[in-house]
Every structure is written in C-alpha cells, then in structure tokens.
Scaffold this active site. Structure first.
Site, PDB file in Angstrom:
ATOM      1  N   HIS A 102       0.798  -1.232   0.000  1.00 25.13           N
ATOM      2  CA  HIS A 102       0.000   0.000   0.000  1.00 25.13           C
ATOM      3  C   HIS A 102       0.825   1.274   0.000  1.00 25.13           C
ATOM      4  O   HIS A 102       0.274   2.370   0.027  1.00 25.13           O
ATOM      5  CB  HIS A 102      -0.962   0.017   1.196  1.00 25.13           C
ATOM      6  CG  HIS A 102      -0.253   0.197   2.515  1.00 25.13           C
ATOM      7  ND1 HIS A 102       0.246  -0.848   3.235  1.00 25.13           N
ATOM      8  CD2 HIS A 102       0.055   1.306   3.221  1.00 25.13           C
ATOM      9  CE1 HIS A 102       0.824  -0.401   4.339  1.00 25.13           C
ATOM     10  NE2 HIS A 102       0.725   0.907   4.347  1.00 25.13           N
TER      11      HIS A 102
HETATM   12  C1  UD1 Z   1      -2.197   5.533   5.658  1.00 28.99           C
HETATM   13  C2  UD1 Z   1      -0.911   6.065   6.259  1.00 28.99           C
HETATM   14  C3  UD1 Z   1       0.184   5.012   6.146  1.00 28.99           C
HETATM   15  C4  UD1 Z   1      -0.254   3.698   6.734  1.00 28.99           C
HETATM   16  C5  UD1 Z   1      -1.575   3.264   6.148  1.00 28.99           C
HETATM   17  C6  UD1 Z   1      -2.062   2.052   6.879  1.00 28.99           C
HETATM   18  C7  UD1 Z   1      -0.546   8.479   6.039  1.00 28.99           C
HETATM   19  C8  UD1 Z   1       0.238   9.499   5.334  1.00 28.99           C
HETATM   20  N1  UD1 Z   1      -0.446   7.240   5.535  1.00 28.99           N
HETATM   21  O1  UD1 Z   1      -1.956   5.305   4.279  1.00 28.99           O
HETATM   22  O2  UD1 Z   1       1.336   5.466   6.845  1.00 28.99           O
HETATM   23  O3  UD1 Z   1       0.737   2.747   6.483  1.00 28.99           O
HETATM   24  O4  UD1 Z   1      -2.549   4.308   6.295  1.00 28.99           O
HETATM   25  O5  UD1 Z   1      -3.044   1.374   6.207  1.00 28.99           O
HETATM   26  O6  UD1 Z   1      -1.214   8.777   6.997  1.00 28.99           O
HETATM   27  N2  UD1 Z   1      -9.297   4.609   1.408  1.00 28.99           N
HETATM   28  C9  UD1 Z   1     -10.504   3.963   1.332  1.00 28.99           C
HETATM   29  N3  UD1 Z   1     -11.115   3.600   2.487  1.00 28.99           N
HETATM   30  C10 UD1 Z   1     -10.601   3.851   3.710  1.00 28.99           C
HETATM   31  C11 UD1 Z   1      -9.382   4.517   3.774  1.00 28.99           C
HETATM   32  C12 UD1 Z   1      -8.738   4.886   2.622  1.00 28.99           C
HETATM   33  O7  UD1 Z   1     -11.023   3.702   0.235  1.00 28.99           O
HETATM   34  O8  UD1 Z   1     -11.227   3.484   4.730  1.00 28.99           O
HETATM   35  C13 UD1 Z   1      -8.596   4.973   0.141  1.00 28.99           C
HETATM   36  C14 UD1 Z   1      -8.935   6.368  -0.362  1.00 28.99           C
HETATM   37  O9  UD1 Z   1      -8.956   6.324  -1.749  1.00 28.99           O
HETATM   38  C15 UD1 Z   1      -7.717   7.172   0.083  1.00 28.99           C
HETATM   39  C16 UD1 Z   1      -6.592   6.149  -0.006  1.00 28.99           C
HETATM   40  O10 UD1 Z   1      -7.190   4.921   0.365  1.00 28.99           O
HETATM   41  O11 UD1 Z   1      -7.490   8.299  -0.703  1.00 28.99           O
HETATM   42  C17 UD1 Z   1      -5.424   6.450   0.882  1.00 28.99           C
HETATM   43  O12 UD1 Z   1      -5.835   6.640   2.242  1.00 28.99           O
HETATM   44  P1  UD1 Z   1      -4.928   7.528   3.233  1.00 28.99           P
HETATM   45  O13 UD1 Z   1      -5.501   7.454   4.586  1.00 28.99           O
HETATM   46  O14 UD1 Z   1      -4.673   8.858   2.639  1.00 28.99           O
HETATM   47  O15 UD1 Z   1      -3.533   6.823   3.215  1.00 28.99           O
HETATM   48  P2  UD1 Z   1      -3.154   5.292   3.258  1.00 28.99           P
HETATM   49  O16 UD1 Z   1      -2.551   4.931   1.951  1.00 28.99           O
HETATM   50  O17 UD1 Z   1      -4.311   4.507   3.761  1.00 28.99           O
HETATM   51  N1  UDP Z   2      -4.053  -5.767   8.891  1.00 26.72           N
HETATM   52  C1  UDP Z   2      -5.312  -6.354   8.923  1.00 26.72           C
HETATM   53  N2  UDP Z   2      -5.914  -6.707   7.751  1.00 26.72           N
HETATM   54  C2  UDP Z   2      -5.328  -6.545   6.540  1.00 26.72           C
HETATM   55  C3  UDP Z   2      -4.032  -5.949   6.509  1.00 26.72           C
HETATM   56  C4  UDP Z   2      -3.432  -5.551   7.692  1.00 26.72           C
HETATM   57  O1  UDP Z   2      -5.864  -6.565   9.993  1.00 26.72           O
HETATM   58  O2  UDP Z   2      -5.920  -6.906   5.523  1.00 26.72           O
HETATM   59  C5  UDP Z   2      -3.446  -5.331  10.175  1.00 26.72           C
HETATM   60  C6  UDP Z   2      -2.083  -5.932  10.498  1.00 26.72           C
HETATM   61  O3  UDP Z   2      -2.068  -6.228  11.863  1.00 26.72           O
HETATM   62  C7  UDP Z   2      -1.130  -4.810  10.200  1.00 26.72           C
HETATM   63  C8  UDP Z   2      -1.964  -3.595  10.580  1.00 26.72           C
HETATM   64  O4  UDP Z   2      -3.276  -3.942  10.138  1.00 26.72           O
HETATM   65  O5  UDP Z   2       0.037  -4.855  10.966  1.00 26.72           O
HETATM   66  C9  UDP Z   2      -1.512  -2.304   9.942  1.00 26.72           C
HETATM   67  O6  UDP Z   2      -1.528  -2.477   8.599  1.00 26.72           O
HETATM   68  P1  UDP Z   2      -1.012  -1.570   7.445  1.00 26.72           P
HETATM   69  O7  UDP Z   2      -0.098  -2.429   6.651  1.00 26.72           O
HETATM   70  O8  UDP Z   2      -2.199  -1.016   6.781  1.00 26.72           O
HETATM   71  O9  UDP Z   2      -0.235  -0.324   8.103  1.00 26.72           O
HETATM   72  P2  UDP Z   2       1.295  -0.016   8.389  1.00 26.72           P
HETATM   73  O10 UDP Z   2       1.722  -0.885   9.502  1.00 26.72           O
HETATM   74  O11 UDP Z   2       2.068  -0.239   7.126  1.00 26.72           O
HETATM   75  O12 UDP Z   2       1.310   1.424   8.750  1.00 26.72           O
END
Ligand code: UD1
Ligand code: UDP
Length: 362
Positions: free
Chosen positions: A205
């Site tokens: 991601h």
């Molecule tokens: C965010 C964090 C990242 C973390 C990740 C965990 C920041 C800068 N990034 O990244 O460090 O590793 O979460 O998962 O804070 N979206 C959905 N549904 C949701 C949430 C997001 O569809 O419930 C989609 C939207 O299109 C959104 C995109 O995911 O624009 C990115 O979401 P965002 O929260 O900006 O960053 P992540 O890539 O999720």
């Molecule tokens: N996780 C989950 N379901 C998924 C993917 C991840 O429950 O499909 C959990 C897992 O414990 C992981 C945590 O969510 O360590 C955080 O995940 P993510 O990779 O989104 O965030 P990051 O640690 O990279 O910030």
C-alpha cells in the site's frame, strides 16, 4: 491519581497499537476519551478493529475522510483544536506515523497540552515517505516518548530529545498479537479459500509501490512469477486496488485477491503462510514474532530490528520472486526476539505515564 487522557486514532495501524495501551490505562482507573479522526472509514479498515480488539467506541468521530495530505492534516488539526479546547485533557496519546498522528501533535502542542508518542524514534531516513516527516515532527513535539526498539533511543538523542523523556517499553502491536494468538487459525486459508498447499500472503500500500501504473505493473509481474510456483493471497488495501487491478493483478488464477481482512482473519492468514511479501510496517513486526519469513518490497525500513532480530529482508521487484521461492523452501525463521517484545508494552506505558503525570508540574 486519575488523569484525563485523550487518544487520537485515525488509521488501521493506530487501532492495533492503541488497544493494549487503552486497556492498561483503564486498569489503572484513568478517565479516557477516544477521538477517531475518520482518516480510515471503511468497515474493514476501521470498525472491525474496534469490535475484534475490544476497543471502546470512539467518543467522537471527526469524519475527515480521504483527501490530499495537506488538506487531511489541516482538517484534522482544525477539528482537534476545537475538541481539545472543549475537553482539555491532561495528556494526548499519539500512535505511529500517520497523518492523524502529526495533526494531533500540532493541535496539542499549540494549546500547550502534554503529548505522548507511542512508537517513537523509528527512522527510515527516507524523506520521500510521508511517514518519515510525520514521525520526526511528532517526536519533536511530544513530551514523553515510548520506543519499541533500542535504536530509536539513539535517534531521539541525536535529535536533541532529553534521555529522561524517552522510555524503551516494547511493542504494543506485539501485545495485541500475543493477546489474540490463540484466535489465529493457521488453517484459515485452506478453510476459506480451499488452498491445500503452501501459500504466500501479499500486502502492498505504500505510495511508492502502488501509486504509479509503471511500478504497479512491475509488482504485478513479480506477484505472478511467485504465483507460478506458490499460491498468493492478496488482501488489497483500498489505496492500490485500482492501479494494481489495471496493471493486471487479477489475471493470474493463482493470485487470490480479497478485500482488506479483519485483524483476526488477517493474522490467521499470516500465521499459516509460508512467506509474506509486503511493504507494511506492522507486518514486518508481526512476522518477526510469528517467525514467518517476510520479504519487504522497499529500499529501506524504519524497523531494522525486524531484520537483525527477525525474519525480515529488504527485497527488490527483480529478486522478490526468487527469494520468495527460497523462503517457502527454507521454512520458518528461528532467532532471538527484540528486547521487551513480550506482550507487556501496554502496562509499561500505563505505569510510566501515570508516574510521569503524578510528578509533572501543572
Ligand atoms: C495511511 C498512512 C500510512 C499507513 C496506512 C495504513 C498516512 C500518510 N499514511 O496510508 O502510513 O501505512 O494508512 O493502512 O497517513 N481509502 C478507502 N477507504 C478507507 C481509507 C482509505 O477507500 O477506509 C482509500 C482512499 O482512496 C484514500 C486512499 O485509500 O485516498 C489512501 O488513504 P490515506 O488514509 O490517505 O492513506 P493510506 O494509503 O491509507
Ligand atoms: N491488517 C489487517 N488486515 C489486513 C491488513 C493488515 O488486519 O488486511 C493489520 C495488520 O495487523 C497490520 C496492521 O493492520 O500490521 C496495519 O496495517 P497496514 O499495513 O495497513 O499499516 P502499516 O503498519 O504499514 O502502517
């Protein structure tokens, strides 16, 4: 002493890290308030963690939703300022390195509220990653810093943080894992997807991996190479779904693409996997404890202890397929775990925070 403590949570990893801290602080009788910023909002990215991890319902959901980094951070900052003015806590607890974390730090520091950071001092030194700025800024704003691994202490000292503010406490993400270990069913993949052999779990991601069609195409090709030998299950983070799908992710019958999974289902899948291919921070740590070989598709990691004390290895798009085949063949890793990754980080944080608040000047 009974303090008022506000936790700011916004994204999936925050929920996993905060659960044991909130539980331990509740056991000491503190008054707690949980603010969900709404950064993550899908049921499988948010609600399911509250249910499965026994987190209390948020007192408030700011509902910021998705957006550009600047707008998201600014909206959270503005809304949290109102929240903190109306319900001024003794301390705000911040988790990890997401936009919600740094926004909450800014809101708190400008109001002169004490701030605590859980998972302080991690550094990738990759300033192209948004998380690296979120971490550095948050650590510099916080009054008390809880570190998950020893190298963090050195980084925080180099940045001028006083040693008295820094505490090595272990890893609350590992607390959550240990607390739920008996619920992780290693046969989940066979029961749910009918897979009868070894399999690899993929999660990707990071913007650097999933935001451009060119990089997505390279990654999809590598995943298809892995799948030529071993089934791949890929719970797709919403960020990468469109780009990876467009790059042909669904074209191999041996890459099983599924929605994001709940924590128990996901960790069950990881527990039974022969190897993991990921760019997740949390997964690098969880695989260290579960001894599952982890191949991290990044040029660096802010969690080097998962390499020195765990199963983690940094890989490239060119070598990941070969190294995945080797990991599947070699089997589980056997090594010494990082210090204090023993399931007791939450209680340590709660004790240290309580005594710090008792001794703090008003
Ligand atoms: C965010 C964090 C990242 C973390 C990740 C965990 C920041 C800068 N990034 O990244 O460090 O590793 O979460 O998962 O804070 N979206 C959905 N549904 C949701 C949430 C997001 O569809 O419930 C989609 C939207 O299109 C959104 C995109 O995911 O624009 C990115 O979401 P965002 O929260 O900006 O960053 P992540 O890539 O999720
Ligand atoms: N996780 C989950 N379901 C998924 C993917 C991840 O429950 O499909 C959990 C897992 O414990 C992981 C945590 O969510 O360590 C955080 O995940 P993510 O990779 O989104 O965030 P990051 O640690 O990279 O910030």
């Amino acid at each position: 002493m009974r303090a008022s403590i506000t936790h700011v949570l916004g994204a999936r990893p925050n929920f996993v890290k905060a659960a044991p801290v909130i539980r331990a602080l509740a056991a000491l009788g503190h008054e707690q308030r949980i603010i969900h910023t709404g950064q993550h909002y899908d049921e499988k990215m948010s609600d399911i963690f509250f249910v499965q991890l026994g987190l209390p319902e948020p007192d408030v959901n700011l509902g910021v939703g998705s957006g550009s980094h600047g707008k998201m951070t600014a909206q959270i900052l503005a809304k949290l300022e109102d929240e903190f003015v109306e319900h001024r806590p003794d301390v705000v607890m911040l988790y990890g390195d997401v936009n919600s974390t740094v926004a909450a730090g800014l809101a708190g520091v400008k109001l002169g509220i004490r701030l605590a950071h859980v998972e302080a001092g991690l550094r990738s030194f990759d300033t192209g990653m948004p998380e690296e700025w979120n971490r550095r800024l948050t650590d510099n704003m916080c009054d008390i810093l809880f570190a998950t691994s020893p190298e963090a202490i050195g980084y925080l000292a180099q940045e001028g943080r006083p040693p008295s503010a820094v505490h090595l406490v272990g890893n609350p993400m590992i607390d959550t894992l240990i607390a739920n270990l008996d619920k992780f069913d290693a046969s989940y993949a066979s029961k749910t997807y009918g897979l009868d052999g070894k399999y690899v779990v993929a999660t990707l991601h990071r913007p650097a991996n999933v935001d451009t069609p060119e990089r997505a195409a390279e990654l999809v090709k590598a995943l298809h190479q892995i799948a030529a030998q071993t089934d791949v299950i890929f719970p797709v983070h919403p960020r990468g779904r469109a780009t990876l799908t467009k790059a042909g992710l669904l074209d191999s019958p041996r890459v099983k693409v599924v929605d994001p999974l709940g924590y128990i289902e996901f960790m069950s899948l990881v527990r039974g996997a022969a190897a993991i291919v990921t760019d997740s921070g949390g997964v690098q740590e969880e695989t260290t404890l579960l001894r599952v070989p982890c191949l991290t598709l990044r040029p660096n990691t802010e969690r080097p202890i998962t390499i020195t004390s765990g199963s983690n290895r940094l890989v490239t798009v060119d070598d990941v397929a070969g190294l995945a085949a080797k990991a599947v063949h070699d089997g589980p890793y056997d090594g010494e775990l990082p210090p204090l990754w023993d399931g007791q980080a939450g209680p340590r944080i709660a004790r240290i925070l309580t005594s710090w608040l008792e001794n703090a000047d008003d």
